[in-house]
Design a protein around this motif. Structure first.
Motif, PDB file in Angstrom:
ATOM      1  N   THR A 162       0.842  -1.207   0.000  1.00 26.08           N
ATOM      2  CA  THR A 162       0.000   0.000   0.000  1.00 26.08           C
ATOM      3  C   THR A 162       0.879   1.260   0.000  1.00 26.08           C
ATOM      4  N   GLY A 163       2.033   1.192   0.683  1.00 23.30           N
ATOM      5  CA  GLY A 163       2.952   2.341   0.689  1.00 23.30           C
ATOM      6  C   GLY A 163       3.419   2.671  -0.731  1.00 23.30           C
ATOM      7  N   PHE A 214       0.587   4.216  -2.711  1.00 24.20           N
ATOM      8  CA  PHE A 214       0.364   5.632  -2.389  1.00 24.20           C
ATOM      9  C   PHE A 214       1.411   6.519  -3.055  1.00 24.20           C
ATOM     10  N   ARG A 215       2.666   6.072  -3.054  1.00 23.78           N
ATOM     11  CA  ARG A 215       3.726   6.885  -3.681  1.00 23.78           C
ATOM     12  C   ARG A 215       3.494   6.993  -5.195  1.00 23.78           C
ATOM     13  N   GLY A 236       2.699  -4.140   4.421  1.00 25.38           N
ATOM     14  CA  GLY A 236       2.241  -2.848   4.960  1.00 25.38           C
ATOM     15  C   GLY A 236       0.729  -2.737   5.055  1.00 25.38           C
ATOM     16  N   PHE A 237       0.034  -3.803   4.892  1.00 25.51           N
ATOM     17  CA  PHE A 237      -1.427  -3.867   5.066  1.00 25.51           C
ATOM     18  C   PHE A 237      -1.764  -5.231   5.643  1.00 25.51           C
ATOM     19  N   ARG A 253      -2.688  -2.373   8.764  1.00 28.61           N
ATOM     20  CA  ARG A 253      -1.944  -1.644   9.788  1.00 28.61           C
ATOM     21  C   ARG A 253      -2.830  -1.244  10.952  1.00 28.61           C
ATOM     22  N   GLN A 299      -8.712  -2.323   9.288  1.00 29.93           N
ATOM     23  CA  GLN A 299      -8.151  -2.848   8.020  1.00 29.93           C
ATOM     24  C   GLN A 299      -8.093  -4.368   8.059  1.00 29.93           C
TER      25      GLN A 299
END
Ligand code: AMP
Length: 212
Positions: free
Chosen positions: A34-35, A38-39, A84-85, A87, A91
């Motif tokens: 997910t990080g 997002f980027r 990363g999911f 978190r 979720q």
């Protein structure tokens, strides 16, 4: 095919991205970060990306509603590696529900263990490729300083990798994300892995734990 829906979790700097890349390249997992999403969304200038950037750029978590809707679009195959999911508890619940819709479930959780101090040290020196997201640090340095070995694009220090923001993110990890390990421990699917070891040794432990 036997389903594999694996979560890789751990404090910032524990090596989730590095280990996910290994599992993707060698074992065919779909790496869902997910990080990274997002980027990329921010770099593309999408409205979701711009909204999410307000949060991640200051070291805060992106709201659950945005994060869950983004993840939903990517959870497609039977060999998912979630980096990363989840978190947060909402979720984790949403993930269970999403998987259940197609008779799937979380099969294993890899919990990378690293002290806060080591995590901070790693974050302070890490560099990330602006193009493909490959991460470099003390254990993996680029052949040509400041450029990616894989795609030759420049390496940058992530906007949220400053000491102050890293401290905020680590505190959030302890308060919101680490408690999820208890949830999955109750299902007996958690493998605790020492993330202070060199990446190839960590990878070997993960491969053994997942029986790949
Ligand atoms: P990462 O690359 O996994 O360290 O994520 C970078 C940043 O993106 C995090 O510090 C958060 O601000 C945001 N982010 C990534 N994944 C999530 C998530 N599951 N929930 C909320 N925010 C997230």
């Amino acid at each position: 095919m036997e389903q594999r829906n694996v979560i890789i979790t751990g404090i910032q700097g524990a090596g989730k991205g590095t280990q996910s890349e290994i599992l993707r390249d060698k074992y065919g997992f779909k790496h869902i970060s997910t990080g990274n999403m997002f980027r990329i969304q921010y770099a593309c200038g999408s409205s979701l990306g711009i909204e999410a950037h307000k949060y991640w750029s200051i070291g805060a978590l992106v709201p659950d509603s945005i994060t869950i809707s983004l993840l939903k679009r990517h959870l497609s195959t039977d060999k998912n590696l979630l980096d990363g999911f989840p978190r947060t508890l909402p979720q984790a619940q949403a993930l269970d529900d999403m998987l259940l819709e197609t008779d799937r479930f979380i099969t294993q959780v890899i919990a990378l263990e690293l002290s806060d101090e080591s995590a901070l040290q790693r974050i302070e020196i890490r560099q990330t490729c602006i193009h493909c997201g490959t991460v470099y640090g003390s254990a993996k340095q680029p052949a040509l300083p400041n450029f990616c070995d894989i795609c030759t694009a420049p390496l940058i220090t992530r906007a949220d990798d400053t000491t102050e923001k890293a401290r905020t993110r680590i505190a959030t990890y302890h308060s919101q994300t680490k408690p999820l390990i208890q949830l999955y421990s109750a299902r007996d699917i958690v493998h605790h892995i020492d993330a202070s070891l060199p990446p190839e040794q960590v990878a070997a432990h993960i491969v053994r734990a997942l029986k790949l």
